[in-house]
Structure formats: structure tokens, C-alpha cells
Motif scaffolding. Structure first.
Motif, PDB file in Angstrom:
ATOM      1  N   THR A 278      -4.941 -14.153  -6.380  1.00 57.64           N
ATOM      2  CA  THR A 278      -4.273 -15.443  -6.319  1.00 57.64           C
ATOM      3  C   THR A 278      -2.815 -15.200  -5.967  1.00 57.64           C
ATOM      4  O   THR A 278      -2.143 -14.392  -6.591  1.00 57.64           O
ATOM      5  CB  THR A 278      -4.383 -16.157  -7.677  1.00 57.64           C
ATOM      6  N   ARG A 279      -2.347 -15.924  -4.939  1.00 51.62           N
ATOM      7  CA  ARG A 279      -0.977 -15.702  -4.485  1.00 51.62           C
ATOM      8  C   ARG A 279      -0.548 -16.809  -3.530  1.00 51.62           C
ATOM      9  O   ARG A 279      -1.359 -17.411  -2.852  1.00 51.62           O
ATOM     10  CB  ARG A 279      -0.883 -14.366  -3.763  1.00 51.62           C
ATOM     11  N   GLY A 280       0.725 -17.023  -3.431  1.00 50.47           N
ATOM     12  CA  GLY A 280       1.286 -17.943  -2.456  1.00 50.47           C
ATOM     13  C   GLY A 280       1.005 -19.392  -2.783  1.00 50.47           C
ATOM     14  O   GLY A 280       0.507 -19.732  -3.849  1.00 50.47           O
ATOM     15  N   SER A 281       1.298 -20.245  -1.850  1.00 49.85           N
ATOM     16  CA  SER A 281       1.169 -21.683  -2.073  1.00 49.85           C
ATOM     17  C   SER A 281      -0.204 -22.222  -1.723  1.00 49.85           C
ATOM     18  O   SER A 281      -0.498 -23.376  -1.986  1.00 49.85           O
ATOM     19  CB  SER A 281       2.230 -22.414  -1.244  1.00 49.85           C
ATOM     20  N   ASN A 282      -1.052 -21.411  -1.120  1.00 47.49           N
ATOM     21  CA  ASN A 282      -2.342 -21.930  -0.666  1.00 47.49           C
ATOM     22  C   ASN A 282      -3.545 -21.267  -1.325  1.00 47.49           C
ATOM     23  O   ASN A 282      -4.664 -21.503  -0.925  1.00 47.49           O
ATOM     24  CB  ASN A 282      -2.433 -21.806   0.856  1.00 47.49           C
ATOM     25  N   GLY A 283      -3.336 -20.379  -2.291  1.00 50.41           N
ATOM     26  CA  GLY A 283      -4.476 -19.888  -3.049  1.00 50.41           C
ATOM     27  C   GLY A 283      -4.706 -18.404  -3.096  1.00 50.41           C
ATOM     28  O   GLY A 283      -4.438 -17.758  -4.084  1.00 50.41           O
ATOM     29  N   LEU A 284      -5.213 -17.794  -2.030  1.00 50.42           N
ATOM     30  CA  LEU A 284      -5.651 -16.406  -2.062  1.00 50.42           C
ATOM     31  C   LEU A 284      -4.907 -15.555  -1.041  1.00 50.42           C
ATOM     32  O   LEU A 284      -4.457 -16.047  -0.014  1.00 50.42           O
ATOM     33  CB  LEU A 284      -7.155 -16.324  -1.765  1.00 50.42           C
ATOM     34  N   SER A 285      -4.854 -14.267  -1.330  1.00 49.67           N
ATOM     35  CA  SER A 285      -4.246 -13.299  -0.429  1.00 49.67           C
ATOM     36  C   SER A 285      -5.091 -12.034  -0.470  1.00 49.67           C
ATOM     37  O   SER A 285      -5.663 -11.691  -1.505  1.00 49.67           O
ATOM     38  CB  SER A 285      -2.820 -12.988  -0.897  1.00 49.67           C
ATOM     39  N   TYR A 286      -5.196 -11.330   0.647  1.00 53.52           N
ATOM     40  CA  TYR A 286      -5.939 -10.079   0.678  1.00 53.52           C
ATOM     41  C   TYR A 286      -5.113  -8.957   0.076  1.00 53.52           C
ATOM     42  O   TYR A 286      -3.886  -8.950   0.187  1.00 53.52           O
ATOM     43  CB  TYR A 286      -6.306  -9.699   2.113  1.00 53.52           C
TER      44      TYR A 286
ATOM     45  N   MET B 255       0.857  -1.175   0.000  1.00 55.08           N
ATOM     46  CA  MET B 255       0.000   0.000   0.000  1.00 55.08           C
ATOM     47  C   MET B 255       0.889   1.219   0.000  1.00 55.08           C
ATOM     48  O   MET B 255       1.329   1.667   1.033  1.00 55.08           O
ATOM     49  CB  MET B 255      -0.908  -0.017   1.229  1.00 55.08           C
ATOM     50  N   SER B 256       1.180   1.708  -1.187  1.00 54.39           N
ATOM     51  CA  SER B 256       1.974   2.915  -1.351  1.00 54.39           C
ATOM     52  C   SER B 256       3.285   2.816  -0.568  1.00 54.39           C
ATOM     53  O   SER B 256       3.419   3.348   0.524  1.00 54.39           O
ATOM     54  CB  SER B 256       1.170   4.120  -0.904  1.00 54.39           C
ATOM     55  N   ALA B 257       4.221   2.075  -1.145  1.00 57.29           N
ATOM     56  CA  ALA B 257       5.553   1.907  -0.569  1.00 57.29           C
ATOM     57  C   ALA B 257       5.520   1.201   0.783  1.00 57.29           C
ATOM     58  O   ALA B 257       6.211   1.559   1.711  1.00 57.29           O
ATOM     59  CB  ALA B 257       6.277   3.244  -0.464  1.00 57.29           C
ATOM     60  N   SER B 258       4.675   0.189   0.890  1.00 57.65           N
ATOM     61  CA  SER B 258       4.614  -0.664   2.078  1.00 57.65           C
ATOM     62  C   SER B 258       4.334   0.101   3.360  1.00 57.65           C
ATOM     63  O   SER B 258       5.019  -0.065   4.356  1.00 57.65           O
ATOM     64  CB  SER B 258       5.896  -1.477   2.219  1.00 57.65           C
ATOM     65  N   LEU B 259       3.322   0.955   3.345  1.00 54.84           N
ATOM     66  CA  LEU B 259       2.931   1.647   4.567  1.00 54.84           C
ATOM     67  C   LEU B 259       2.374   0.666   5.584  1.00 54.84           C
ATOM     68  O   LEU B 259       2.530   0.843   6.778  1.00 54.84           O
ATOM     69  CB  LEU B 259       1.861   2.696   4.266  1.00 54.84           C
ATOM     70  N   VAL B 260       1.687  -0.354   5.096  1.00 55.33           N
ATOM     71  CA  VAL B 260       1.085  -1.334   5.989  1.00 55.33           C
ATOM     72  C   VAL B 260       1.264  -2.717   5.402  1.00 55.33           C
ATOM     73  O   VAL B 260       1.537  -2.878   4.230  1.00 55.33           O
ATOM     74  CB  VAL B 260      -0.427  -1.064   6.182  1.00 55.33           C
ATOM     75  N   GLN B 261       1.085  -3.714   6.223  1.00 55.11           N
ATOM     76  CA  GLN B 261       1.050  -5.089   5.753  1.00 55.11           C
ATOM     77  C   GLN B 261      -0.058  -5.809   6.488  1.00 55.11           C
ATOM     78  O   GLN B 261      -0.610  -5.302   7.441  1.00 55.11           O
ATOM     79  CB  GLN B 261       2.386  -5.772   5.963  1.00 55.11           C
ATOM     80  N   GLU B 262      -0.406  -7.006   6.008  1.00 54.26           N
ATOM     81  CA  GLU B 262      -1.479  -7.744   6.632  1.00 54.26           C
ATOM     82  C   GLU B 262      -1.065  -9.184   6.861  1.00 54.26           C
ATOM     83  O   GLU B 262      -0.151  -9.673   6.225  1.00 54.26           O
ATOM     84  CB  GLU B 262      -2.752  -7.678   5.785  1.00 54.26           C
ATOM     85  N   THR B 263      -1.735  -9.834   7.777  1.00 51.62           N
ATOM     86  CA  THR B 263      -1.535 -11.243   8.043  1.00 51.62           C
ATOM     87  C   THR B 263      -2.873 -11.937   7.959  1.00 51.62           C
ATOM     88  O   THR B 263      -3.875 -11.418   8.425  1.00 51.62           O
ATOM     89  CB  THR B 263      -0.946 -11.459   9.463  1.00 51.62           C
ATOM     90  N   VAL B 264      -2.857 -13.108   7.353  1.00 53.19           N
ATOM     91  CA  VAL B 264      -4.058 -13.924   7.263  1.00 53.19           C
ATOM     92  C   VAL B 264      -3.931 -15.012   8.313  1.00 53.19           C
ATOM     93  O   VAL B 264      -2.896 -15.650   8.425  1.00 53.19           O
ATOM     94  CB  VAL B 264      -4.172 -14.577   5.865  1.00 53.19           C
ATOM     95  N   GLN B 265      -4.982 -15.211   9.080  1.00 54.31           N
ATOM     96  CA  GLN B 265      -4.925 -16.279  10.063  1.00 54.31           C
ATOM     97  C   GLN B 265      -6.279 -16.941  10.188  1.00 54.31           C
ATOM     98  O   GLN B 265      -7.307 -16.291  10.137  1.00 54.31           O
ATOM     99  CB  GLN B 265      -4.432 -15.770  11.410  1.00 54.31           C
TER     100      GLN B 265
ATOM    101  N   ILE C 239       2.257 -17.591   5.639  1.00 56.21           N
ATOM    102  CA  ILE C 239       1.115 -16.831   6.133  1.00 56.21           C
ATOM    103  C   ILE C 239       0.720 -15.720   5.154  1.00 56.21           C
ATOM    104  O   ILE C 239       0.196 -14.703   5.515  1.00 56.21           O
ATOM    105  CB  ILE C 239       1.376 -16.254   7.542  1.00 56.21           C
ATOM    106  N   GLU C 240       1.002 -15.905   3.872  1.00 61.09           N
ATOM    107  CA  GLU C 240       0.623 -14.927   2.871  1.00 61.09           C
ATOM    108  C   GLU C 240      -0.607 -15.343   2.091  1.00 61.09           C
ATOM    109  O   GLU C 240      -1.177 -14.539   1.382  1.00 61.09           O
ATOM    110  CB  GLU C 240       1.772 -14.677   1.907  1.00 61.09           C
ATOM    111  N   SER C 241      -0.997 -16.598   2.170  1.00 58.54           N
ATOM    112  CA  SER C 241      -2.152 -17.033   1.399  1.00 58.54           C
ATOM    113  C   SER C 241      -2.995 -17.995   2.218  1.00 58.54           C
ATOM    114  O   SER C 241      -2.571 -18.527   3.232  1.00 58.54           O
ATOM    115  CB  SER C 241      -1.720 -17.675   0.078  1.00 58.54           C
ATOM    116  N   PHE C 242      -4.232 -18.212   1.764  1.00 60.37           N
ATOM    117  CA  PHE C 242      -5.184 -19.045   2.479  1.00 60.37           C
ATOM    118  C   PHE C 242      -6.126 -19.691   1.497  1.00 60.37           C
ATOM    119  O   PHE C 242      -6.174 -19.327   0.325  1.00 60.37           O
ATOM    120  CB  PHE C 242      -5.975 -18.201   3.497  1.00 60.37           C
ATOM    121  N   ASN C 243      -6.876 -20.682   1.977  1.00 59.69           N
ATOM    122  CA  ASN C 243      -7.949 -21.255   1.153  1.00 59.69           C
ATOM    123  C   ASN C 243      -9.208 -21.360   1.975  1.00 59.69           C
ATOM    124  O   ASN C 243      -9.186 -21.419   3.184  1.00 59.69           O
ATOM    125  CB  ASN C 243      -7.556 -22.603   0.529  1.00 59.69           C
ATOM    126  N   ILE C 244     -10.323 -21.309   1.263  1.00 56.36           N
ATOM    127  CA  ILE C 244     -11.633 -21.360   1.911  1.00 56.36           C
ATOM    128  C   ILE C 244     -12.382 -22.562   1.402  1.00 56.36           C
ATOM    129  O   ILE C 244     -12.325 -22.921   0.275  1.00 56.36           O
ATOM    130  CB  ILE C 244     -12.420 -20.065   1.647  1.00 56.36           C
TER     131      ILE C 244
END
Length: 131
Positions: A57-65, A4-14, A126-131
Motif C-alpha cells: 500500500t502506497r501513494g494516493s491511488n492504492g498499490l505500488s510494486y 533495491m539496495s541503495a536505489s540500484l533500480v526504480q520502477e514505473t507503473v503505467q 506514477i508511484e501507485s495504481f488501483n485495479i
């Protein structure tokens, strides 16, 4: 990680298994820390309406926000909470159903965390997830 604009923030999926989130018909709810951080990020960007949440679509498990600033609503759904406008891309709506968006800071990092009880698994990075 959300760029988000030069990595102002990051997120984690859990996956949420240790605590029970309350069932809700709302696509996305924001915690007070998430609301405050979005307000802080948008404060210096008057040309932006809010932030837009999506999936890709991203990472080894499917989706990323994804999380980005937005100047227009477009065909996105809108969540307004405590004066903060969050737009949800159509592709992400079902993926985000019942998700809580939080903002967490500790000594080494700060990030948006999406607590989603519908996630069946995440990858080791922890960059991707599946539902």
C-alpha cells in the motif's frame, strides 16, 4: 519507486491503453531487457537466487510494486525465463496476472516498468495504481 539496495533500480507503473498486450495465463512475463538487467544485478550476488516482486500500500491511488533481492524461495510462486528467477509474493499474484515486466533506459533514467492492462488508474506521481 522501488528501493533495491541503495536505489540500484526504480520502477514505473503505467496503465496500458495505447497498445494491446496479449492475454496470457502467465502471472508475469519478462522482456529481454528486463531479463538482461536482472542477470546483471544478480551476477555479483551469488548468495541470491533471484529477485522477488510484491505489492504494498502506497501513494494516493492504492498499490505500488516492490522489487528486492531474495536468498530463499519461501512460499512465493516462481517465474523462470531465460535463466532468470523471479519470485512473486502471494499477495501480488492476482495483481500481477498478465503483467509484462520491462527495463527501460534513456538519457536521464533507467527503471523497471510494469505494463499491466488490468490497472484502472494511477496517481499523478506514477508511484501507485488501483485495479
Amino acid at each position: 519507486m522501488v528501493n533495491m539496495s541503495a536505489s540500484l533500480v526504480q520502477e514505473t507503473v503505467q496503465a496500458v491503453s495505447k497498445r494491446k498486450l496479449q492475454p496470457t495465463w502467465t502471472t508475469l512475463t519478462l522482456t529481454p531487457p528486463a531479463v538482461n538487467k536482472i542477470k546483471q544485478l544478480i551476477k555479483d550476488k551469488p548468495e541470491h537466487l533471484g529477485v522477488k516482486v510484491g505489492v504494498r500500500t502506497r501513494g494516493s491511488n492504492g498499490l505500488s510494486y516492490t522489487l528486492e533481492y531474495t536468498k530463499i524461495k519461501g512460499d512465493s510462486d516462481e517465474v523462470i525465463q531465460d535463466g532468470v528467477r523471479v519470485f512473486i509474493k502471494k499477495k501480488a499474484k492476482l495483481t500481477l496476472l498478465g503483467t509484462e515486466m520491462d527495463y527501460v533506459e534513456d538519457k536521464l533514467s533507467s527503471e523497471f516498468v510494469f505494463n499491466n492492462s488490468n490497472i484502472k488508474g494511477t496517481c499523478g506521481c506514477i508511484e501507485s495504481f488501483n485495479i
